[in-house]
Design an enzyme around this catalytic site. Structure first.
Site, PDB file in Angstrom:
ATOM      1  N   HIS A 140      -2.587 -62.652  30.555  1.00  0.00           N
ATOM      2  CA  HIS A 140      -1.806 -61.743  31.394  1.00  0.00           C
ATOM      3  C   HIS A 140      -0.365 -62.222  31.412  1.00  0.00           C
ATOM      4  O   HIS A 140      -0.102 -63.379  31.732  1.00  0.00           O
ATOM      5  CB  HIS A 140      -2.399 -61.688  32.804  1.00  0.00           C
ATOM      6  CG  HIS A 140      -3.792 -61.127  32.806  1.00  0.00           C
ATOM      7  ND1 HIS A 140      -4.897 -61.927  32.635  1.00  0.00           N
ATOM      8  CD2 HIS A 140      -4.243 -59.848  32.911  1.00  0.00           C
ATOM      9  CE1 HIS A 140      -5.979 -61.167  32.650  1.00  0.00           C
ATOM     10  NE2 HIS A 140      -5.613 -59.913  32.810  1.00  0.00           N
ATOM     11  N   GLN A 185     -13.601 -63.231  26.872  1.00  0.00           N
ATOM     12  CA  GLN A 185     -12.455 -62.598  26.243  1.00  0.00           C
ATOM     13  C   GLN A 185     -11.377 -63.639  25.940  1.00  0.00           C
ATOM     14  O   GLN A 185     -11.197 -64.586  26.701  1.00  0.00           O
ATOM     15  CB  GLN A 185     -11.850 -61.540  27.172  1.00  0.00           C
ATOM     16  CG  GLN A 185     -12.748 -60.366  27.462  1.00  0.00           C
ATOM     17  CD  GLN A 185     -12.001 -59.299  28.229  1.00  0.00           C
ATOM     18  OE1 GLN A 185     -11.239 -58.528  27.656  1.00  0.00           O
ATOM     19  NE2 GLN A 185     -12.213 -59.247  29.524  1.00  0.00           N
ATOM     20  N   ARG A 207     -20.698 -57.769  32.879  1.00  0.00           N
ATOM     21  CA  ARG A 207     -20.661 -56.352  33.224  1.00  0.00           C
ATOM     22  C   ARG A 207     -22.066 -55.773  33.161  1.00  0.00           C
ATOM     23  O   ARG A 207     -22.822 -56.060  32.235  1.00  0.00           O
ATOM     24  CB  ARG A 207     -19.724 -55.588  32.272  1.00  0.00           C
ATOM     25  CG  ARG A 207     -18.282 -56.064  32.388  1.00  0.00           C
ATOM     26  CD  ARG A 207     -17.348 -55.345  31.435  1.00  0.00           C
ATOM     27  NE  ARG A 207     -15.995 -55.907  31.531  1.00  0.00           N
ATOM     28  CZ  ARG A 207     -14.963 -55.538  30.765  1.00  0.00           C
ATOM     29  NH1 ARG A 207     -15.148 -54.602  29.837  1.00  0.00           N
ATOM     30  NH2 ARG A 207     -13.781 -56.100  30.922  1.00  0.00           N
ATOM     31  N   HIS A 247      -1.698 -56.759  30.466  1.00  0.00           N
ATOM     32  CA  HIS A 247      -3.033 -57.275  30.166  1.00  0.00           C
ATOM     33  C   HIS A 247      -3.187 -57.225  28.644  1.00  0.00           C
ATOM     34  O   HIS A 247      -2.980 -56.172  28.050  1.00  0.00           O
ATOM     35  CB  HIS A 247      -4.126 -56.396  30.774  1.00  0.00           C
ATOM     36  CG  HIS A 247      -3.961 -56.103  32.233  1.00  0.00           C
ATOM     37  ND1 HIS A 247      -4.883 -56.519  33.175  1.00  0.00           N
ATOM     38  CD2 HIS A 247      -3.006 -55.411  32.911  1.00  0.00           C
ATOM     39  CE1 HIS A 247      -4.495 -56.094  34.370  1.00  0.00           C
ATOM     40  NE2 HIS A 247      -3.363 -55.419  34.238  1.00  0.00           N
ATOM     41  N   CYS A 264      -8.153 -60.102  35.452  1.00  0.00           N
ATOM     42  CA  CYS A 264      -6.778 -59.845  35.894  1.00  0.00           C
ATOM     43  C   CYS A 264      -6.481 -60.195  37.354  1.00  0.00           C
ATOM     44  O   CYS A 264      -5.425 -60.787  37.626  1.00  0.00           O
ATOM     45  CB  CYS A 264      -6.379 -58.406  35.581  1.00  0.00           C
ATOM     46  SG  CYS A 264      -7.675 -57.182  35.788  1.00  0.00           S
ATOM     47  N   ASP A 279      -8.463 -63.642  26.686  1.00  0.00           N
ATOM     48  CA  ASP A 279      -7.660 -62.836  27.597  1.00  0.00           C
ATOM     49  C   ASP A 279      -6.321 -63.515  27.900  1.00  0.00           C
ATOM     50  O   ASP A 279      -6.182 -64.737  27.783  1.00  0.00           O
ATOM     51  CB  ASP A 279      -8.436 -62.660  28.903  1.00  0.00           C
ATOM     52  CG  ASP A 279      -8.151 -61.334  29.573  1.00  0.00           C
ATOM     53  OD1 ASP A 279      -7.290 -60.587  29.071  1.00  0.00           O
ATOM     54  OD2 ASP A 279      -8.790 -61.048  30.594  1.00  0.00           O
ATOM     55  N   LYS A 281      -2.263 -48.012  27.659  1.00  0.00           N
ATOM     56  CA  LYS A 281      -2.569 -49.155  26.802  1.00  0.00           C
ATOM     57  C   LYS A 281      -2.421 -48.805  25.335  1.00  0.00           C
ATOM     58  O   LYS A 281      -2.470 -47.643  24.929  1.00  0.00           O
ATOM     59  CB  LYS A 281      -3.985 -49.657  27.068  1.00  0.00           C
ATOM     60  CG  LYS A 281      -5.094 -48.675  26.696  1.00  0.00           C
ATOM     61  CD  LYS A 281      -6.466 -49.283  26.977  1.00  0.00           C
ATOM     62  CE  LYS A 281      -7.579 -48.268  26.707  1.00  0.00           C
ATOM     63  NZ  LYS A 281      -8.922 -48.838  26.925  1.00  0.00           N
TER      64      LYS A 281
END
Length: 587
Positions: free
Chosen positions: A328, A324, A306, A456, A277, A326, A408
């Site tokens: 945004h 991911q 991670r 997100h 992000c 992912d 979320k």
């Protein structure tokens, strides 16, 4: 009382019974905590100072279960008693883990104990009225594992005993049957059998993708890339390593540092990104933006790392390095609801293509560890709630389970065994773009600067984990559009190798994944490899008849239930194209 709540009470009460049984069989044991969990409960024990000088092994499970049934047959009441802090410390003076818990309780806390038979535990409850409410055939000890006290590697390592527990014996039988089937479908076993990937013990949580597995991986990635680009996203890519200063401003350094890998260069501290992000917002900030540019949908197949504890890693389902799907969405506050509704429509369509049509939506609200003021959080939660209503979504509330920067939605799907998997998420973030964080702005219609909202969102979540889910869901027998080998062409003998090769080549030229088995092995041996080690959807057997008529004998994978049939090459190509184009989950 809700059925699930009642079951959790049964499970927690049964945990007390197991603790009593363990104390009877292994006197001197120190006991810690024993919460109810999905499908049962666990209890943590310290067997360091047992009077017998031993601790249980899996061979002792039958004896523990036998003692539990003896206790249950006694019809003992669960007696609740309120005690003072001094009384509690005296009662549990020989139980250091309980003493620590007592000392951590607030000064005004009501301290209660529960006792059944001769066993007393520090507990808030509630419990069933008596042991007769726990069916003696409805539990089974599952396994033992190590667990650090309070999850801290610097604290003592305890022995955690997991137990399956249900209200009725048939529920336990059904669950054990499901576990047996899940064992056959374990993606780690199938990963070896199908030659998909491996994980080196010296590099835990990192995946080495083999050609077969990488083919499936990139097929999914290509599919997602097409779907998001068609839905109005622009794809970006951000650096793998970013400076500490950026992570401090974003809030991740203070709230997520323990899970970040840190490195240094030229007297500066950097972190390998655990999420994408901040990078997306830096792209937004790189030039002046207008309200006319919004919403801006930035997609990224971001590779994140991670620092997960090694004990939590599990095949490709729980790893340290992952990608991911992912994205945004940077938008105005008024655009939140329609953007979330648009996202939900895309998510449901994607899940359908993978064969998942049953969803549960969870709404996670502000956690204790959060950034930003209450008023901003209330606006964010209202915006997300309004969006759910606009999208026609019903949801369950998960109090305090939101991200540190915003509420979320979590989307949970069910596989063919009825197991629940949390995959997709969308989070409404009023914090990261704020002046206090990364200070992202746009010029509004009033010619003034405003801070946007950042959504997100991910549909599959971790690509690695999602692939693990579908491997298990299909037991490795993937739909044709996902299979690493879609077609195997098998000649009945060497005289037809050239014909088999030509068919495979013509299929590859049209974008299909086809292999010719003109390798010198006999047809029976080749078909055994194709069916057991590759689980190929279509086997094309060719001989004199097929060569003469320019056709193929199509054998469908056994799980399809379809009889073999002869088709012309063009007919088969059209059939395969239709199947893969429409992302059918059946052959």
């Amino acid at each position: 009382m809700a059925e699930n709540e009642k079951l959790q009470i049964i499970r927690h009460s049964c945990a007390h019974v197991m603790a009593e049984a363990v104390m009877h069989l292994f006197p001197g044991t120190k006991f810690a905590i024993g919460p109810a969990i999905d499908n049962g409960f666990y209890y943590d024990f310290d067997f360091t100072d047992t009077t017998t000088g031993t601790k249980p092994t899996e061979d002792d499970f039958p004896a523990i279960e036998k003692e539990m049934r003896r206790i249950l047959s006694g019809n003992f009441e669960f007696v609740r008693t309120e005690v003072t802090r001094e009384e509690a410390l005296k009662l549990f003076a020989d139980q250091p883990y309980k003493v620590e818990l007592i000392n951590e309780l607030p000064e005004d806390a009501v301290i209660t104990t529960y006792k059944q038979d001769d066993f007393m535990d520090l507990c808030r409850g509630p419990h069933v009225a008596s042991t007769k409410e726990i069916n003696q055939q409805s539990f089974k000890i599952a396994k033992m594992a190590g667990a650090y006290w309070k999850g801290d590697v610097k604290r003592p390592q305890l022995t955690r005993i997991y137990t399956y527990c249900f209200a009725k014996p048939n529920d336990l039988k059904d669950y054990l049957k499901m576990l047996e089937e899940a064992e056959k479908r374990d993606h780690r076993k199938l990963g070896v059998q199908l030659d998909l990937f491996h994980i080196d013990p010296e590099d835990p949580g990192q995946i080495f993708w083999h050609p077969n597995g990488w083919t499936m991986y990139t097929t999914i990635q290509d599919y997602m890339r097409k779907r998001v680009l068609a839905d109005g996203y622009k794809e970006v890519n951000t650096p793998a390593i970013m400076p500490r200063s950026l992570w401090e401003r974003s809030g991740h350094w203070g709230h997520y540092q323990r899970n970040m890998f840190i490195t240094e260069s030229e007297n500066r501290v950097f972190a390998i990104k655990p999420m994408n992000c901040p990078g997306a917002l830096e792209i937004f900030k790189s030039r002046s933006r207008s309200y006319k540019d919004l919403p801006m949908r930035l997609a990224e197949f971001g590779h994140d790392v991670r620092n997960e504890p090694s004990g939590t890693l599990h095949g490709i389902m729980r790893v340290r390095g992952f990608v991911q799907d992912d994205a945004h969405i940077i938008c105005t506050e008024e655009q939140v609801a329609p953007e979330v509704a648009k996202f939900c429509k895309l998510l449901k369509s994607v899940y359908h293509d993978f064969g998942f049509d049953e969803l549960v939506v969870k709404f996670s609200t502000m956690p204790e560890d959060h950034v930003g003021d209450l008023a901003t959080w209330e606006r964010a939660e209202k915006a997300l709630s309004d969006a759910c209503h606009e999208a026609g979504l019903e949801y369950e509330i998960q109090p305090g389970e939101g991200a540190f920067y915003g509420p979320k939605l979590e989307f949970k799907l069910y596989d063919c065994l009825g197991r629940e998997w949390q995959c997709g998420t969308i989070q409404a973030d009023f914090q990261l773009p704020s002046a206090e964080r990364l200070d992202a702005t746009y010029i509004g219609s009033d010619n003034q600067k405003h801070h946007p909202v950042m959504l997100h969102r991910a549909i599959l979540g971790s690509m690695e984990r999602f692939l693990g889910i579908i491997i298990e869901n299909f037991a490795g027998a993937m739909p044709a559009w996902l299979a690493f080998e879609q077609v195997a062409v098998v000649p009945v003998g060497p005289d037809f190798n050239e014909y088999a090769d030509s068919i495979a080549q013509s299929l590859r030229e049209e974008g299909f994944r086809a292999e010719s088995y003109s390798n010198g092995d006999n047809m029976k041996s080749n078909i055994k490899v194709i069916t057991s080690e590759h689980k190929t959807p279509y086997i094309l057997v060719v001989g004199a008849k097929e060569k003469e008529s320019n056709s193929v004998n199509v054998r469908f994978r056994a799980d399809s239930g379809l009889p073999q049939k002869t088709m012309s090459i063009d007919e088969f190509k059209a059939y395969l194209a239709e199947n893969t184009k429409n992302h059918k989950t059946t052959l």
